[in-house]
Write an enzyme that holds these catalytic residues in place. Structure first.
Site, PDB file in Angstrom:
ATOM      1  N   ARG A  34       1.017  -1.000  -0.166  1.00  0.00           N
ATOM      2  CA  ARG A  34       0.119   0.020   0.063  1.00  0.00           C
ATOM      3  C   ARG A  34       0.730   1.218  -0.114  1.00  0.00           C
ATOM      4  O   ARG A  34       0.478   2.320  -0.590  1.00  0.00           O
ATOM      5  CB  ARG A  34      -0.794  -0.136   1.199  1.00  0.00           C
ATOM      6  N   ARG A  38     -22.122   0.380  -2.461  1.00  0.00           N
ATOM      7  CA  ARG A  38     -21.740  -1.086  -2.438  1.00  0.00           C
ATOM      8  C   ARG A  38     -22.297  -1.577  -1.182  1.00  0.00           C
ATOM      9  O   ARG A  38     -23.222  -2.858  -1.075  1.00  0.00           O
ATOM     10  CB  ARG A  38     -20.417  -1.346  -2.605  1.00  0.00           C
ATOM     11  N   HIS A  76     -10.969   4.761   2.725  1.00  0.00           N
ATOM     12  CA  HIS A  76     -11.530   4.125   1.423  1.00  0.00           C
ATOM     13  C   HIS A  76     -10.352   3.045   1.110  1.00  0.00           C
ATOM     14  O   HIS A  76      -9.637   3.067   0.611  1.00  0.00           O
ATOM     15  CB  HIS A  76     -11.470   4.956   0.192  1.00  0.00           C
ATOM     16  N   ASP A  99     -18.090   3.305  -1.666  1.00  0.00           N
ATOM     17  CA  ASP A  99     -18.254   2.086  -0.506  1.00  0.00           C
ATOM     18  C   ASP A  99     -19.735   1.966  -0.116  1.00  0.00           C
ATOM     19  O   ASP A  99     -20.346   0.977   0.090  1.00  0.00           O
ATOM     20  CB  ASP A  99     -17.432   2.420   0.847  1.00  0.00           C
TER      21      ASP A  99
HETATM   22  P1  NAD Z   1      -5.626   2.994 -15.801  1.00  0.00           P
HETATM   23  O1  NAD Z   1      -4.398   2.535 -15.695  1.00  0.00           O
HETATM   24  O2  NAD Z   1      -6.441   2.405 -16.750  1.00  0.00           O
HETATM   25  O3  NAD Z   1      -5.411   4.551 -16.252  1.00  0.00           O
HETATM   26  C1  NAD Z   1      -4.473   5.374 -15.618  1.00  0.00           C
HETATM   27  C2  NAD Z   1      -4.248   6.430 -16.677  1.00  0.00           C
HETATM   28  O4  NAD Z   1      -3.357   7.437 -15.871  1.00  0.00           O
HETATM   29  C3  NAD Z   1      -3.462   5.958 -17.800  1.00  0.00           C
HETATM   30  O5  NAD Z   1      -4.172   6.152 -19.020  1.00  0.00           O
HETATM   31  C4  NAD Z   1      -1.917   6.857 -17.554  1.00  0.00           C
HETATM   32  O6  NAD Z   1      -1.542   7.129 -18.863  1.00  0.00           O
HETATM   33  C5  NAD Z   1      -2.589   8.186 -16.985  1.00  0.00           C
HETATM   34  N1  NAD Z   1      -1.534   8.837 -16.384  1.00  0.00           N
HETATM   35  C6  NAD Z   1      -0.489   8.499 -15.540  1.00  0.00           C
HETATM   36  N2  NAD Z   1       0.302   9.721 -15.341  1.00  0.00           N
HETATM   37  C7  NAD Z   1      -0.362  10.633 -15.874  1.00  0.00           C
HETATM   38  C8  NAD Z   1      -0.151  12.074 -15.766  1.00  0.00           C
HETATM   39  N3  NAD Z   1       0.752  12.480 -15.322  1.00  0.00           N
HETATM   40  N4  NAD Z   1      -0.866  12.879 -16.589  1.00  0.00           N
HETATM   41  C9  NAD Z   1      -2.087  12.385 -17.053  1.00  0.00           C
HETATM   42  N5  NAD Z   1      -2.457  10.910 -17.136  1.00  0.00           N
HETATM   43  C10 NAD Z   1      -1.414  10.287 -16.492  1.00  0.00           C
HETATM   44  O7  NAD Z   1      -5.992   2.881 -14.153  1.00  0.00           O
HETATM   45  P2  NAD Z   1      -7.490   2.940 -13.836  1.00  0.00           P
HETATM   46  O8  NAD Z   1      -8.080   1.701 -13.587  1.00  0.00           O
HETATM   47  O9  NAD Z   1      -8.236   3.910 -14.739  1.00  0.00           O
HETATM   48  O10 NAD Z   1      -7.404   3.658 -12.377  1.00  0.00           O
HETATM   49  C11 NAD Z   1      -6.890   4.868 -12.008  1.00  0.00           C
HETATM   50  C12 NAD Z   1      -6.626   5.200 -10.684  1.00  0.00           C
HETATM   51  O11 NAD Z   1      -7.962   5.435  -9.908  1.00  0.00           O
HETATM   52  C13 NAD Z   1      -5.922   4.179  -9.882  1.00  0.00           C
HETATM   53  O12 NAD Z   1      -4.963   4.886  -8.898  1.00  0.00           O
HETATM   54  C14 NAD Z   1      -6.968   3.515  -9.114  1.00  0.00           C
HETATM   55  O13 NAD Z   1      -6.381   2.721  -8.168  1.00  0.00           O
HETATM   56  C15 NAD Z   1      -7.983   4.452  -8.843  1.00  0.00           C
HETATM   57  N6  NAD Z   1      -9.243   4.096  -8.508  1.00  0.00           N
HETATM   58  C16 NAD Z   1      -9.814   4.712  -7.504  1.00  0.00           C
HETATM   59  C17 NAD Z   1     -11.141   4.350  -7.018  1.00  0.00           C
HETATM   60  C18 NAD Z   1     -11.768   5.033  -5.852  1.00  0.00           C
HETATM   61  O14 NAD Z   1     -12.915   4.693  -5.426  1.00  0.00           O
HETATM   62  N7  NAD Z   1     -11.313   6.070  -5.341  1.00  0.00           N
HETATM   63  C19 NAD Z   1     -11.767   3.349  -7.866  1.00  0.00           C
HETATM   64  C20 NAD Z   1     -11.278   2.742  -8.871  1.00  0.00           C
HETATM   65  C21 NAD Z   1     -10.004   3.128  -9.245  1.00  0.00           C
END
Ligand code: NAD
Length: 303
Positions: free
Chosen positions: A85, A148, A172, A145
C-alpha cells in the site's frame, strides 16, 4: 466545463457517464499519446445516441483545462500484486504532485476531485500541494463504499436498492467503517430487520467489494465511474448532496492534518459543510483505527 485527468479505464468511463447525464462539456487529458484523443472521438460518435450536444475533447495538453469548474484526477497506477500500500502511495504521490502543479497553473479557481488511490492519501497530497482552500479539494471513496453497502443490504432484504439509506466513513480501504446502526430501509433500522450474522456478512462483503472485482477482472470501472458522475452533478448543479467524502480535517471528529472520509454536503463550492455528529462507541473506535491507518502512511511519506 469539467476536465478529467487520466483517460484510462476509470477516467474515460467517468467522462462518458458525465456526458450521458448531460452535466457538462468534458476535456479528457492523458500523457499517453493519442489515448485521450481516441477516447474523445469514440465518445463524440456516441453523442447523438446519448443525446449530448456539448463538447468532448481529448488531449495531452494540460493547458486545455483552462476555465474548468471541476477537475477530476484519475491518473496514476493501480496496485500490483507485488506492491505494498505504501509503495503505491509513494509512486502515485509523485504523479499527483506533478498534476496538481498543472491544475494550479491552468485552473486555479477549480474544485479538485481526487480519485487516484490510495484516495485519502492522494487527497491529502493534493490539498497540501495545491494551496487551495480545503473545501475545494476532496476525494471520492466512501460514496462508492456506501453504494456497495446499500446494494448488499438490499439484496439481503430482497427490497429495492433505492429504499436503502446508509453511510460508510473512514478510509477508502480495508479499515472503512460501514455505519450499521445508522443504516435503514425507508427509515426502519436494518438492525431490527436483520440478524447479527446477516449484518456481519453485509459488512464483510462491503469491505472486500473492490478487491472482489479486481480479483475477477483486474480493476473496478463502472461503479467508480457512476459515482464520479454523481459527485460531478452535485458540484456543477449545486445540489448540496450529502455523502461520505474524503476531506481534510481541522479538528472535526477529533482529528487534524489528515484527509479521511466523513459525511459532507457537496455543492457549488465543493465541500459546503462537514456534518459532525456523535458516533456510537463501536463506530467511533473503528473510525479512530481507520484514521491511524491513514496517519501511518502520511507520516511515512513525510519521512
Ligand atoms: P488506468 O491504468 O486504466 O489509467 C490510468 C491513466 O493515468 C493511464 O491512462 C495513464 O496514462 C494516465 N496517467 C499516468 N500519469 C499521468 C499524468 N501525469 N498525467 C495524465 N495522465 C497520466 O487505471 P484506472 O483503472 O483508470 O485507475 C486509475 C486510478 O484510479 C488508480 O489509482 C486506481 O487505483 C484509482 N481508482 C480509485 C477508485 C476510488 O474509489 N477512489 C476506484 C477505482 C480506481
Amino acid at each position: 466545463m469539467i476536465s478529467v485527468i487520466g483517460a484510462g479505464k476509470v477516467g474515460s468511463s467517468a467522462a462518458f457517464s458525465i456526458l450521458g447525464r448531460r452535466i457538462s462539456d468534458v476535456v479528457l487529458i492523458d500523457i499517453a499519446e493519442n489515448l485521450a484523443q481516441g477516447e474523445a472521438l469514440d465518445m463524440m460518435q456516441a453523442a447523438p445516441a446519448i443525446e449530448f450536444d456539448g463538447k468532448i475533447k481529448g488531449t495531452s495538453n494540460y493547458g486545455e483545462m483552462e476555465g474548468s469548474e471541476l477537475v477530476i484526477v484519475t491518473a496514476g497506477l493501480a496496485r500490483q500484486p507485488e506492491m505494498s500500500r505504501f509503495d503505491l502511495a509513494e509512486k502515485n504521490a509523485k504523479i499527483m504532485k506533478s498534476i496538481v502543479k498543472e491544475v494550479v497553473k491552468y485552473a486555479p479557481d477549480c474544485k479538485l476531485m481526487i480519485v487516484s488511490n490510495p484516495v485519502d492519501i492522494m487527497t491529502y497530497v493534493a490539498f497540501k500541494e495545491s494551496g487551495f482552500e480545503r473545501n475545494r479539494v476532496f476525494g471520492m471513496g466512501n460514496i462508492l463504499d456506501t453504494l456497495r453497502f446499500r446494494s448488499y443490504i438490499a439484496t439481503e432484504l430482497g427490497v429495492s436498492r433505492e429504499d436503502i439509506r446508509a453511510l460508510v466513513i473512514g478510509e477508502h480501504g480495508d479499515s472503512m467503517v460501514p455505519l450499521v446502526n445508522y443504516a435503514s430501509v425507508s427509515g426502519i433500522p436494518i438492525a431490527s430487520l436483520l440478524g447479527k450474522e446477516q449484518i456481519e456478512k453485509i459488512v464483510n462483503l462491503t469491505r472486500t467489494s473492490g478487491s472482489d472485482v479486481i480479483k475477477l477482472k483486474g480493476s473496478t470501472v463502472y461503479a467508480p465511474a457512476a459515482v464520479i458522475a454523481i459527485m460531478a452533478d452535485a458540484v456543477l448543479r449545486g445540489r448540496n448532496r450529502v455523502m461520505g467524502i474524503s476531506t481534510y480535517l481541522q479538528g472535526e471528529y477529533g482529528f487534524s492534518d489528515i484527509a479521511i472520509g466523513v459525511p459532507c454536503v457537496l455543492g457549488k463550492n465543493g465541500i459546503e459543510k462537514i456534518l459532525e455528529f456523535r458516533l456510537d462507541f463501536e463506530a467511533n473506535e473503528a473510525f479512530k483505527k481507520s484514521a491511524s491507518t491513514i496517519q501511518d502512511v502520511i507520516t511515512k511519506l513525510k519521512g
